[in-house]
Scaffold this active site. Structure first.
Site, short mmCIF file in Angstrom:
data_model
loop_
_atom_site.label_atom_id
_atom_site.label_comp_id
_atom_site.label_asym_id
_atom_site.label_seq_id
_atom_site.Cartn_x
_atom_site.Cartn_y
_atom_site.Cartn_z
N ARG A 68 12.29 77.77 20.32
CA ARG A 68 12.08 76.51 21.29
C ARG A 68 13.32 75.93 22.16
NH1 ARG A 68 9.28 74.33 16.93
NH2 ARG A 68 6.96 74.88 16.94
N LYS B 295 16.80 78.47 37.20
CA LYS B 295 15.33 79.16 37.30
C LYS B 295 15.36 80.50 36.29
CE LYS B 295 13.60 78.36 41.74
NZ LYS B 295 12.92 78.63 43.05
N GLU C 271 22.70 86.42 50.72
CA GLU C 271 22.31 85.11 50.31
C GLU C 271 23.41 84.12 50.88
OE1 GLU C 271 19.39 84.52 48.82
OE2 GLU C 271 18.98 86.29 47.56
N LYS D 211 24.46 75.36 46.91
CA LYS D 211 23.38 75.84 45.84
C LYS D 211 23.28 74.45 44.88
CE LYS D 211 20.33 78.04 43.27
NZ LYS D 211 19.42 79.29 42.88
N GLU E 208 12.25 72.13 42.45
CA GLU E 208 11.68 72.48 43.59
C GLU E 208 10.53 71.73 44.06
OE1 GLU E 208 12.36 76.84 44.37
OE2 GLU E 208 10.49 76.85 45.70
N ARG F 236 14.72 71.88 47.73
CA ARG F 236 15.05 73.18 47.07
C ARG F 236 14.49 74.54 47.66
NH1 ARG F 236 16.34 74.73 40.85
NH2 ARG F 236 17.19 76.78 41.12
N ASN G 2 14.59 79.32 50.00
CA ASN G 2 13.71 80.39 50.37
C ASN G 2 13.91 80.90 51.53
OD1 ASN G 2 13.01 80.26 47.41
ND2 ASN G 2 11.45 78.62 47.86
N HIS H 40 12.94 84.48 52.56
CA HIS H 40 12.37 84.92 51.30
C HIS H 40 11.05 85.23 51.44
CE1 HIS H 40 16.30 84.31 49.67
NE2 HIS H 40 15.95 84.73 48.44
N HIS I 216 9.99 88.82 50.46
CA HIS I 216 9.28 89.19 49.34
C HIS I 216 8.11 90.04 49.84
CE1 HIS I 216 10.77 86.13 46.22
NE2 HIS I 216 11.31 87.08 46.02
N HIS J 130 16.83 93.40 46.92
CA HIS J 130 16.41 91.76 47.14
C HIS J 130 17.32 91.24 48.42
CE1 HIS J 130 15.15 87.74 46.69
NE2 HIS J 130 16.42 87.36 46.71
N1 LIG Z 1 16.94 82.66 38.96
C1 LIG Z 1 17.22 82.74 40.38
O1 LIG Z 1 17.52 81.50 40.81
C2 LIG Z 1 17.18 83.72 41.15
C3 LIG Z 1 17.73 83.76 42.48
C4 LIG Z 1 18.07 85.12 43.20
C5 LIG Z 1 17.72 86.19 42.40
N2 LIG Z 1 17.24 86.12 41.43
C6 LIG Z 1 16.79 87.42 40.69
O2 LIG Z 1 18.06 88.19 40.67
C7 LIG Z 1 17.51 89.56 40.36
C8 LIG Z 1 18.51 90.45 41.54
O3 LIG Z 1 19.88 90.28 40.82
P1 LIG Z 1 21.00 91.23 41.27
O4 LIG Z 1 20.94 91.45 42.80
O5 LIG Z 1 22.21 90.69 40.64
O6 LIG Z 1 20.62 92.32 40.88
P2 LIG Z 1 21.10 93.24 39.38
O7 LIG Z 1 20.99 92.49 38.09
O8 LIG Z 1 19.74 94.29 39.16
O9 LIG Z 1 22.22 93.76 39.77
C9 LIG Z 1 22.34 94.99 40.59
C10 LIG Z 1 23.00 96.42 40.21
O10 LIG Z 1 24.53 96.13 39.94
C11 LIG Z 1 24.89 96.51 38.68
N3 LIG Z 1 25.96 95.74 38.27
C12 LIG Z 1 26.06 94.37 37.98
N4 LIG Z 1 27.35 93.92 38.15
C13 LIG Z 1 27.98 95.05 38.35
C14 LIG Z 1 29.47 95.18 38.38
N5 LIG Z 1 30.19 94.14 38.21
N6 LIG Z 1 29.82 96.49 38.45
C15 LIG Z 1 28.90 97.59 38.57
N7 LIG Z 1 27.67 97.51 38.78
C16 LIG Z 1 27.27 96.27 38.43
C17 LIG Z 1 23.44 96.35 37.86
O11 LIG Z 1 23.23 97.07 36.60
C18 LIG Z 1 22.27 96.86 38.77
O12 LIG Z 1 22.35 98.14 39.10
C19 LIG Z 1 16.29 89.64 41.09
O13 LIG Z 1 15.31 90.04 39.77
C20 LIG Z 1 15.88 88.24 41.56
O14 LIG Z 1 14.44 87.86 41.16
C21 LIG Z 1 17.08 85.14 40.60
ZN LIG Z 2 17.22 85.55 46.88
#
Ligand SMILES: NC(=O)c1ccc[n+]([C@@H]2O[C@H](COP(=O)([O-])OP(=O)(O)OC[C@H]3O[C@@H](n4cnc5c(N)ncnc54)[C@H](O)[C@@H]3O)[C@@H](O)[C@H]2O)c1
Ligand SMILES: [Zn+2]
Length: 377
Positions: free
Chosen positions: A127, A149, A191, A237, A247, A251, A255, A258, A262, A276
């Protein structure tokens, strides 16, 4: 904000859910910083294969030096496909099997995928237990690790299941970016540009001057600019999250780019064809062009934003990257499926100019469709 020789500390003031964001280049004290949050000196690290190969050892050493026992290292497959129920379920069961207790803290060491899934597992296991974010992509450092999030994807869309669950601490070591592929670095940079575009004209101008060095400059300057950009982005942020944690209003400005982005990502099935941040870059360029077309923003400001994204190697037009031959009606349909749709009306984030954005539900669908037809021809 407070500064020491090793790091800068920002505070996210959310009452009992408040936490710090610690930002530095080479956080050797990571173990000590984490130890302060552990009731028993035992933790679980969730990471992915790429991060396990490049960064895990350094952090495990830092933790062990601080006397922290790692009860389990869970290494997930990299990529968006990992953000699903099957993986969450296996992850939570693994943790329970290893004797997870209500007062334990788990650690997300990775990009946004690891952070979102670990945060969601932490939100539902027993929980709700505490978790710490150690983001290792630029995107995760400036965006996904802050704000609480968490979630996973379903066949109904990205992040359609999740929870608001704030981390206990966010530890950002910009040195981990040294092993990140340039394409991922550029995607995260999109971003950062977003924050300047929607909130801070001065920061945007700073990015115009220093963005390229941050991405691929000489050693010293590269690190200095990365730290500065990450601090500024996290501050923006954090301010937005503090003002509107769930949001319900402001907030949504985050987006920007986005809703268009998206829709394009959906057409590629959220695959490696368009990652992304690249979708966001094209989406911001589209939103800027649309803002100028509707007379909300000066054309020169839209052009300035687009020029900067381009100069940093980011795509700015749907035909630059990802799926070819896009159907405007399908893109519109994706936009209508977005979580941000309210009473059937699409929410758009548009620009008044660099540094100023607004939320609108007033744009007529026909007008948007005509714009999409023109963008995609
Ligand atoms: N929670 C939120 O507020 C929020 C905001 C924006 C995006 N997101 C989410 O984040 C995700 C995208 O995140 P991302 O772009 O970090 O992608 P990711 O986590 O897939 O990482 C991108 C790639 O880089 C590799 N990697 C990570 N760190 C590394 C490092 N230091 N050295 C070498 N390789 C490395 C990973 O293995 C992966 O292959 C999406 O799912 C998106 O929906 C969430
Ligand atoms: Zn984003």
């Amino acid at each position: 904000m407070s500064k020491s020789a090793e790091f800068t500390k920002l505070h996210v003031a959310l009452g009992e859910r408040s936490y710090d964001i610690v930002i530095g280049a080479g956080l050797d004290s990571a173990g000590l910083l984490i130890a302060q949050h552990l009731k028993r000196k035992r933790t679980f690290i969730i990471t992915d294969k790429n991060v396990a190969e490049t960064q895990l050892e350094t952090f495990v050493k830092r933790f062990e030096n601080a006397g922290i026992e790692i009860a389990q290292k869970v290494v997930l497959s990299p990529g968006e496909e990992t953000k699903n129920f099957t993986v969450v379920s296996a992850l939570v069961e693994t943790l329970l099997h290893q004797g997870l207790e209500r007062s334990d803290v788990i650690i997300a060491l990775g990009g946004g995928v690891v952070g979102d899934i670990t945060g969601f597992a932490a939100a539902i296991a027993l929980r709700g237990i505490a978790f710490i974010q150690i983001p290792t992509t630029l995107l995760a450092q400036v965006d996904s690790s802050v704000g609480g999030k968490t979630g996973i994807d379903t066949p109904y869309g990205k992040n359609t299941i999740g929870a608001f669950h704030q981390p206990q601490l966010v530890l950002i070591d910009t040195n981990v970016l040294d092993t990140l592929p340039l394409r991922e670095l550029q995607a995260g940079y999109a971003e950062i540009v977003k924050y300047g575009a929607i909130k801070d004209a001065k920061f945007f101008a700073w990015l115009e001057a220093n963005g390229k060095q941050l991405l691929s400059g000489l050693e010293g300057e590269k690190h200095e600019f990365r730290i500065e950009a990450v601090i500024r982005s996290c501050q923006i942020k954090a301010d937005v999250v503090v003002a509107d944690e769930r949001e319900e209003g402001e907030r949504a400005l985050l987006n920007f780019g986005h809703t268009f982005g998206h829709a394009l990502e959906s057409e590629t099935g959220f695959s490696n064809a368009l990652i992304h941040g690249e979708g966001v870059s094209i989406g911001m360029a589209m939103a800027a062009r649309f803002s100028a077309e509707l007379g909300f923003a000066p054309k020169a400001d839209a052009e300035r934003l687009i020029a900067h994204l381009k100069a940093c190697g980011l795509p700015v037009h749907p035909s630059d990257k990802g799926p070819k031959a896009l159907d405007p009606v399908r893109i519109l349909a994706h936009m209508k499926h977005d979580k941000k749709v309210k009473d059937g009306r699409i929410t758009l984030i548009l620009l008044r100019g660099i540094g100023s954005a607004f939320i609108t539900r007033e744009v007529e669908e026909d007008r948007l469709l005509a714009f999409l037809r023109n963008e995609l021809k």
